[in-house]
Design an enzyme around this catalytic site. Sequence first.
Site, short mmCIF file in Angstrom:
data_model
loop_
_atom_site.label_atom_id
_atom_site.label_comp_id
_atom_site.label_asym_id
_atom_site.label_seq_id
_atom_site.Cartn_x
_atom_site.Cartn_y
_atom_site.Cartn_z
N LYS A 1 19.94 38.33 -11.34
CA LYS A 1 18.50 38.11 -11.42
C LYS A 1 18.14 37.41 -12.73
CE LYS A 1 14.91 40.07 -13.03
NZ LYS A 1 13.96 38.98 -13.31
N GLU B 1 23.72 44.31 -23.40
CA GLU B 1 23.62 43.42 -24.56
C GLU B 1 22.15 43.38 -24.93
OE1 GLU B 1 26.13 42.06 -26.03
OE2 GLU B 1 27.75 42.07 -24.54
N CYS C 1 18.85 36.47 -29.77
CA CYS C 1 19.04 37.90 -30.06
C CYS C 1 19.75 38.11 -31.39
CB CYS C 1 19.84 38.54 -28.94
SG CYS C 1 21.35 37.64 -28.59
N GLU D 1 12.17 43.53 -33.83
CA GLU D 1 12.61 42.19 -33.44
C GLU D 1 11.35 41.36 -33.13
OE1 GLU D 1 14.66 42.12 -29.68
OE2 GLU D 1 16.11 40.73 -30.51
P1 NAP Z 1 13.49 42.08 -21.16
O1 NAP Z 1 12.05 42.26 -21.01
O2 NAP Z 1 14.34 43.27 -21.38
O3 NAP Z 1 13.97 41.28 -19.87
C1 NAP Z 1 15.32 40.96 -19.63
C2 NAP Z 1 15.55 40.90 -18.13
O4 NAP Z 1 15.34 42.18 -17.55
C3 NAP Z 1 14.61 39.96 -17.41
O5 NAP Z 1 15.29 39.36 -16.33
C4 NAP Z 1 13.55 40.92 -16.91
O6 NAP Z 1 12.82 40.43 -15.83
C5 NAP Z 1 14.38 42.11 -16.52
N1 NAP Z 1 13.67 43.38 -16.45
C6 NAP Z 1 12.46 43.71 -16.97
N2 NAP Z 1 12.17 45.00 -16.69
C7 NAP Z 1 13.20 45.49 -15.98
C8 NAP Z 1 13.49 46.77 -15.40
N3 NAP Z 1 12.66 47.80 -15.52
N4 NAP Z 1 14.66 46.93 -14.74
C9 NAP Z 1 15.53 45.91 -14.62
N5 NAP Z 1 15.31 44.68 -15.14
C10 NAP Z 1 14.16 44.46 -15.82
O7 NAP Z 1 13.85 41.13 -22.34
P2 NAP Z 1 13.12 39.79 -22.74
O8 NAP Z 1 12.01 40.16 -23.63
O9 NAP Z 1 12.88 38.98 -21.54
O10 NAP Z 1 14.30 39.09 -23.54
C11 NAP Z 1 14.43 39.15 -24.91
C12 NAP Z 1 15.35 40.29 -25.31
O11 NAP Z 1 16.68 40.03 -24.91
C13 NAP Z 1 15.42 40.44 -26.80
O12 NAP Z 1 15.30 41.79 -27.15
C14 NAP Z 1 16.80 39.91 -27.17
O13 NAP Z 1 17.33 40.40 -28.33
C15 NAP Z 1 17.58 40.29 -25.97
N6 NAP Z 1 18.77 39.45 -25.85
C16 NAP Z 1 19.98 40.01 -26.15
C17 NAP Z 1 21.13 39.25 -26.06
C18 NAP Z 1 22.47 39.86 -26.38
O14 NAP Z 1 23.48 39.27 -26.03
N7 NAP Z 1 22.52 41.01 -27.02
C19 NAP Z 1 21.06 37.93 -25.65
C20 NAP Z 1 19.82 37.38 -25.35
C21 NAP Z 1 18.68 38.17 -25.46
P3 NAP Z 1 11.51 39.50 -16.06
O15 NAP Z 1 11.80 38.55 -17.15
O16 NAP Z 1 11.39 38.83 -14.78
O17 NAP Z 1 10.43 40.46 -16.42
#
Ligand code: NAP
Length: 493
Positions: free
Chosen positions: A199, A273, A307, A404
Amino acid sequence: MRRDDRNGQDGQAVQGSVWQYSPAPEAREIVKIQPRYGLFINGEFVEPRSGRYFETINPANEEVLAEVAYADAEDVDRAVRAARHAYEQVWSKLPGKERAKYLFRIARILQERSREFAVLESLDGGKPIRESRDVDIPLAAAHFFYHAGWADKLAYAFPGRTPRPLGVAGQIIPWNFPLLMAAWKIAPALACGNTVVLKPAETTPLTALLLCEVFQQADLPPGVVNIVTGDGQTGAWLVQHPDLDKVAFTGSTEVGRLIQKAVAGTRKRLTLELGGKAANVIFEDAAIDQAIEGIINGIYFNQGHVCCAGSRLLVQESIADLVISKLRRRIQRLRVGDPLDKNTDVGAINSRRQLQKIERLVAIGVQEGAELYQSDCVLPSKGYWYRPTVLTKVSTAHTVAREEIFGPVLSVLTFRTPDEAVQIANNTRYGLSAGVWTNKGSKYLEFAARVKAGVVWCNTYNKFDPASPFGGYKESGFGREGGVHGLAAYVAF
Ligand code: NAP
Ligand code: MG
């Protein structure tokens, strides 16, 4: 071309400091965007049973790019069934050398179509074409190449043991590196003999959907990879599906926690991650100009949507004034604007929601006593934009040193001794990455050994290689992606 007068160091006008280039946009015609996309299930694009579609926009101008299918619980179930069938009937039975051929093919097609992918990535997510062209797409192809190489050599990766695939993997990725994160997830899963339901993030689904065309072109057997687009709820349905053997998630710590709860007590294996708040540490003996470039690269390119971004700059007190004045000059020269322009350094913020989050956190920073310095560049009138920002006089208790921000915002803290640098670097709930700038080998080796971060870069920043494992300590998650460690997350013995 003409020269421009801009404000520079400490608000002083710097004569002729910035070259104004004529626009040099990459041609967007190279990529054909469909008006509407279905779900990719069992090797073809299908209408969602939900009957629903949502729009994905270009965050640089708010233009609607396409309508994308919304997968509900029934659609997710259909995708998981397709993946299970493909696993049992085809993929788990193929010898590694056959799986490798598909992965090599995917990698080569990605290279051939790289310009198309780069333009689409910049349109859908707002990142500068220079980043998508030179970083995201080549690394995504490299990831498929790397894992193609392992597919028939898994016995060598785990000597004396017999690695078996896990089964069906449910994978969820964020919006900051849409294609690259898809490659990070899909390539090792397939190399090890698993099938996938992935997804993508709601705001950046298009390159994952273009990747489906590559799978078709490569004749990947139907059902081996299925892509379900939607929002967080779609992700939740996927994670909760009873017939998954593995869940792999990249995203926020907050959602990571929900996922961990959802899979607790099931047979599903899990890797997370999550977020980061990396310290980028500059010692007084560092090559300062080189370090400034590394610091800039570590936080402003890609709008800080990384990230592992070096979002906390730890600077040794003796050089703090010099470093801060150089940084202020340098951010004034960053080119902010059209992501498709080849000269652009900093593109658009990915979404309105993310922009509001950045604005809120910076306002809190100022309230708590940080000093704000922003580039006075001219921002486009439409779309989501944020000025390259430096916050100084930040202490470890400040929100901007702990949370963050995920935007082009650098928080600057100072330290006196190497011990203090390590202590501040580790004073965070995260532990994904860190950077250190010094000309003393002993100093960076000691720092790297003592800092609790999955990756430590020395005299460089944000360098990636598929052979090098990536992942975090503490609330940055667990499990590794890349290298032999990354393979281990997709096999059982
Ligand atoms: P997010 O809100 O956690 O979303 C990540 C993914 O999870 C999206 O596809 C999102 O869908 C989905 N999602 C949201 N709620 C969910 C739920 N309850 N159950 C299952 N899936 C769900 O993160 P973001 O704000 O989009 O992304 C930024 C974050 O990613 C930052 O914290 C960053 O540090 C982290 N990140 C970490 C890494 C690493 O390798 N450690 C790499 C890149 C990014 P939708 O977008 O469709 O809502
Ligand atoms: Mg979009």
